[in-house]
Design an enzyme around this catalytic site. Structure first.
Site, PDB file in Angstrom:
ATOM      1  N   PRO A 292      -3.427 -27.298 -10.509  1.00 26.11           N
ATOM      2  CA  PRO A 292      -3.479 -26.870  -9.104  1.00 26.11           C
ATOM      3  C   PRO A 292      -3.954 -25.424  -8.882  1.00 26.11           C
ATOM      4  CG  PRO A 292      -1.204 -27.053  -9.859  1.00 26.11           C
ATOM      5  CD  PRO A 292      -2.056 -27.577 -10.959  1.00 26.11           C
ATOM      6  N   TYR A 384     -14.032 -21.409  -4.579  1.00 22.15           N
ATOM      7  CA  TYR A 384     -12.716 -21.548  -3.941  1.00 22.15           C
ATOM      8  C   TYR A 384     -12.835 -22.183  -2.556  1.00 22.15           C
ATOM      9  CZ  TYR A 384      -7.811 -20.563  -3.025  1.00 22.15           C
ATOM     10  OH  TYR A 384      -6.465 -20.703  -2.764  1.00 22.15           O
TER      11      TYR A 384
HETATM   12  P1  RFL Z   1      -1.934 -39.561  -4.260  1.00 28.51           P
HETATM   13  O1  RFL Z   1      -1.528 -38.503  -3.289  1.00 28.51           O
HETATM   14  O2  RFL Z   1      -1.235 -39.617  -5.561  1.00 28.51           O
HETATM   15  O3  RFL Z   1      -1.744 -40.939  -3.494  1.00 28.51           O
HETATM   16  C1  RFL Z   1      -1.830 -42.170  -4.163  1.00 28.51           C
HETATM   17  C2  RFL Z   1      -0.966 -43.174  -3.414  1.00 28.51           C
HETATM   18  O4  RFL Z   1      -1.066 -44.427  -4.070  1.00 28.51           O
HETATM   19  C3  RFL Z   1       0.226 -45.015  -4.169  1.00 28.51           C
HETATM   20  N1  RFL Z   1       0.240 -45.950  -5.292  1.00 28.51           N
HETATM   21  C4  RFL Z   1       0.109 -47.280  -5.168  1.00 28.51           C
HETATM   22  N2  RFL Z   1      -0.020 -48.053  -4.092  1.00 28.51           N
HETATM   23  C5  RFL Z   1      -0.125 -49.388  -4.295  1.00 28.51           C
HETATM   24  N3  RFL Z   1      -0.097 -49.960  -5.530  1.00 28.51           N
HETATM   25  C6  RFL Z   1       0.044 -49.210  -6.641  1.00 28.51           C
HETATM   26  N4  RFL Z   1       0.077 -49.774  -7.856  1.00 28.51           N
HETATM   27  C7  RFL Z   1       0.149 -47.810  -6.476  1.00 28.51           C
HETATM   28  N5  RFL Z   1       0.285 -46.778  -7.348  1.00 28.51           N
HETATM   29  C8  RFL Z   1       0.336 -45.665  -6.606  1.00 28.51           C
HETATM   30  C9  RFL Z   1       1.159 -43.828  -4.315  1.00 28.51           C
HETATM   31  O5  RFL Z   1       2.491 -44.137  -3.925  1.00 28.51           O
HETATM   32  C10 RFL Z   1       0.504 -42.796  -3.418  1.00 28.51           C
HETATM   33  O6  RFL Z   1       1.020 -42.819  -2.116  1.00 28.51           O
HETATM   34  O7  RFL Z   1      -3.503 -39.511  -4.553  1.00 28.51           O
HETATM   35  P2  RFL Z   1      -4.749 -39.136  -3.613  1.00 28.51           P
HETATM   36  O8  RFL Z   1      -4.641 -39.826  -2.280  1.00 28.51           O
HETATM   37  O9  RFL Z   1      -5.957 -39.304  -4.438  1.00 28.51           O
HETATM   38  O10 RFL Z   1      -4.542 -37.587  -3.250  1.00 28.51           O
HETATM   39  C11 RFL Z   1      -4.698 -36.621  -4.231  1.00 28.51           C
HETATM   40  C12 RFL Z   1      -3.723 -35.479  -3.987  1.00 28.51           C
HETATM   41  O11 RFL Z   1      -2.423 -35.982  -3.722  1.00 28.51           O
HETATM   42  C13 RFL Z   1      -3.669 -34.575  -5.213  1.00 28.51           C
HETATM   43  O12 RFL Z   1      -4.964 -34.303  -5.720  1.00 28.51           O
HETATM   44  C14 RFL Z   1      -3.019 -33.247  -4.964  1.00 28.51           C
HETATM   45  O13 RFL Z   1      -1.789 -33.326  -4.306  1.00 28.51           O
HETATM   46  C15 RFL Z   1      -2.828 -32.602  -6.353  1.00 28.51           C
HETATM   47  N6  RFL Z   1      -1.754 -31.677  -6.348  1.00 28.51           N
HETATM   48  C16 RFL Z   1      -2.014 -30.465  -5.824  1.00 28.51           C
HETATM   49  N7  RFL Z   1      -3.275 -30.178  -5.389  1.00 28.51           N
HETATM   50  C17 RFL Z   1      -3.538 -28.995  -4.842  1.00 28.51           C
HETATM   51  O14 RFL Z   1      -4.688 -28.748  -4.443  1.00 28.51           O
HETATM   52  N8  RFL Z   1      -2.520 -28.046  -4.745  1.00 28.51           N
HETATM   53  C18 RFL Z   1      -1.230 -28.302  -5.164  1.00 28.51           C
HETATM   54  O15 RFL Z   1      -0.354 -27.463  -5.040  1.00 28.51           O
HETATM   55  C19 RFL Z   1      -0.932 -29.543  -5.730  1.00 28.51           C
HETATM   56  N9  RFL Z   1       0.310 -29.843  -6.179  1.00 28.51           N
HETATM   57  C20 RFL Z   1      -0.474 -32.022  -6.852  1.00 28.51           C
HETATM   58  C21 RFL Z   1       0.562 -31.085  -6.734  1.00 28.51           C
HETATM   59  C22 RFL Z   1      -0.215 -33.271  -7.442  1.00 28.51           C
HETATM   60  C23 RFL Z   1       1.057 -33.617  -7.943  1.00 28.51           C
HETATM   61  N10 RFL Z   1       1.216 -34.912  -8.582  1.00 28.51           N
HETATM   62  C24 RFL Z   1       0.153 -35.879  -8.546  1.00 28.51           C
HETATM   63  C25 RFL Z   1       2.306 -35.330  -9.327  1.00 28.51           C
HETATM   64  C26 RFL Z   1       1.845 -31.412  -7.192  1.00 28.51           C
HETATM   65  C27 RFL Z   1       2.097 -32.667  -7.797  1.00 28.51           C
HETATM   66  C28 RFL Z   1       3.517 -32.927  -8.230  1.00 28.51           C
HETATM   67  C1  PHB Z   2       0.189 -24.483  -2.093  1.00 24.69           C
HETATM   68  O1  PHB Z   2       0.972 -25.402  -2.354  1.00 24.69           O
HETATM   69  O2  PHB Z   2       0.289 -23.827  -1.031  1.00 24.69           O
HETATM   70  C2  PHB Z   2      -0.885 -24.118  -3.045  1.00 24.69           C
HETATM   71  C3  PHB Z   2      -0.922 -24.719  -4.294  1.00 24.69           C
HETATM   72  C4  PHB Z   2      -1.910 -24.371  -5.191  1.00 24.69           C
HETATM   73  C5  PHB Z   2      -2.863 -23.428  -4.841  1.00 24.69           C
HETATM   74  C6  PHB Z   2      -2.838 -22.839  -3.600  1.00 24.69           C
HETATM   75  C7  PHB Z   2      -1.836 -23.192  -2.687  1.00 24.69           C
HETATM   76  O3  PHB Z   2      -3.825 -23.066  -5.728  1.00 24.69           O
END
Ligand code: RFL
Ligand code: PHB
Length: 389
Positions: A292, A384
């Site tokens: 992230p 960025y």
């Molecule tokens: P998602 O958000 O994981 O959504 C996928 C959805 O699919 C469902 N699912 C199913 N549904 C039906 N059948 C199945 N077999 C299924 N298996 C799963 C899930 O319940 C879910 O609702 O993927 P999507 O839409 O591609 O979005 C991507 C973003 O969520 C992800 O890239 C970011 O959140 C990554 N990420 C972060 N990105 C940032 O830019 N900044 C961050 O601070 C940040 N923190 C994170 C994160 C990802 C995390 N993960 C994946 C564990 C923190 C975490 C904890």
């Molecule tokens: C946020 O959760 O606000 C966040 C996470 C990762 C980044 C920037 C912002 O690099």
């Protein structure tokens, strides 16, 4: 039952694709394994590129985002006790906005509900069938009852642990992966943010990030060990660790309070190629993961959605499959650049367990170059705020 596109996964990528297609009269069904409340309880990304903001507008869900998001014209980078700013707006005339992933997803759920388009929550045992044929279908169970949907295409938007990527035969897939030897511990607290801009900090004890959601809600992260459990981290330990990793003047200004959410995420870089197999198209975390540090996860999911949306429009409106045929190639070209940027940001800002004195000097030189060179800052700014689609 029959639909045009089955969307597996109701996270931000699946919901955004569904809303964009719905506005063009293309019929979709979204299958989500969890409940709406569960999806909306996950605290994840915060920084949105203008490309995602524009897509939200195109999907008809841009109003609240426009009214409630915060413009960020730059960011701050700290190295031990020194801090410098990078102003994206001055350097390249573009900015990012801060609007939580939870709010993005909430707006998309509300819009889909208003449109009366179908979304099945708690869809169990979703399975993809004959995706490499002209007649794909998806089966699942809802309330114990077996169901089947026939469709033209399947969009695999079900995240890293979903079923879609694994439905592509292993012999067809090539996976690239790098697992980092640390995680991020994040907290949300009802306290004013320590600074108006985000602060990415590299300190001798590890990485820290000061972010926020609004004027009275802060989001902070610290680098933690891979084996750490949330239970190991009391609020007091978290605040002490964070304060210690920030320059003195920032640490002194930090307002602390009880955490209202606390979670640990491992850091990983991952890409699975190709992103298309027959009539199955992968989008977002289903196909790739970034650490992230560059705020690229959600934004790269959005650029996939853009390419797939354009490809599907071309197919349905012009009977031309060129956009779909080139989907994987176009999406991956941008994905790999986001992978590179996220890997680079991670490598210059974290402390690695096996870092030698030479490695530390390299990191210090990278950060000094970034501080002193406008050219280096322009490159960082362009990545960025988000490379063009
Ligand atoms: P998602 O958000 O994981 O959504 C996928 C959805 O699919 C469902 N699912 C199913 N549904 C039906 N059948 C199945 N077999 C299924 N298996 C799963 C899930 O319940 C879910 O609702 O993927 P999507 O839409 O591609 O979005 C991507 C973003 O969520 C992800 O890239 C970011 O959140 C990554 N990420 C972060 N990105 C940032 O830019 N900044 C961050 O601070 C940040 N923190 C994170 C994160 C990802 C995390 N993960 C994946 C564990 C923190 C975490 C904890
Ligand atoms: C946020 O959760 O606000 C966040 C996470 C990762 C980044 C920037 C912002 O690099």
């Amino acid at each position: 039952m029959r639909t045009q596109v089955v969307i597996v996964g109701g996270g931000p990528s699946g919901m955004l694709l569904g809303q964009l297609l719905h506005r063009k009269g293309i019929d979709t069904v979204v299958l989500e394994r969890r409940t709406r409340e569960h999806v909306l309880s996950r605290i994840r990304a915060g920084i949105l590129e203008q490309g995602l903001v524009a897509l939200m507008g195109e999907a008809g869900v841009g109003d609240r985002l426009k009214a409630e998001s915060y413009l960020h014209e730059g960011t701050l980078i700290a190295h031990n006790d020194q801090m410098f700013g990078i102003n994206f707006q001055n350097l390249i005339g573009q900015s990012v906005v801060l609007y939580g992933q939870t709010e993005v997803t909430r707006d998309l759920y509300d819009a889909r509900e208003k449109a009366g388009a179908e979304i099945v929550f708690e869809a169990e045992d979703v399975s993809l069938h004959d995706a490499d044929s002209d007649a794909p279908f998806v089966t699942y169970r809802k309330d114990g009852e077996a169901r089947r949907i026939d469709c033209d295409f399947i969009a695999g938007c079900d995240g890293f642990h979903g079923v879609s990527r694994r439905s592509i035969p292993a012999a067809v897939r090539t996976e690239y992966e790098k697992v980092y030897p640390f995680g991020w511990l994040g907290i949300l607290s009802e306290t004013p943010p320590v600074n108006d801009e985000l602060i990415y900090a590299n300190s001798k004890d590890g990485f820290a990030l000061c972010s926020m959601r609004n004027a009275s809600l802060s989001r902070y992260y610290v680098q933690c060990s891979l084996g750490d459990d949330v239970g190991d981290w009391s609020d007091t330990r978290f605040w002490d660790t964070l304060r210690h990793r920030l320059p003195d003047e920032v640490g002194e200004a930090l307002v602390t309070g009880p955490s209202i959410e606390k979670s640990i995420a491992p850091l990983r870089s991952f890409v699975s190629e190709p992103m298309r197999w027959g009539r199955l198209f992968l989008c977002g975390d289903a196909a790739h993961i970034v650490p992230p540090t560059g705020a690229k996860g959600l934004n790269t999911a959005a650029s996939d959605v853009h390419y797939l949306y354009q490809g599907l429009l071309q197919f349905y409106q012009e009977k031309d499959s060129e956009g779909l045929d080139r989907y994987s190639e176009k999406a991956l070209a941008r994905v790999w650049k986001a992978e590179r940027f996220s890997w680079w940001m991670t490598s210059i800002l974290h402390r690695f367990p096996d870092q030698s004195p030479f490695d530390l000097r390299m990191q210090a030189a990278e950060l000094a170059f970034l501080r002193d060179s406008e050219d280096a800052q322009r490159v960082m700014a362009a990545n960025y705020v988000g490379l063009p689609y």
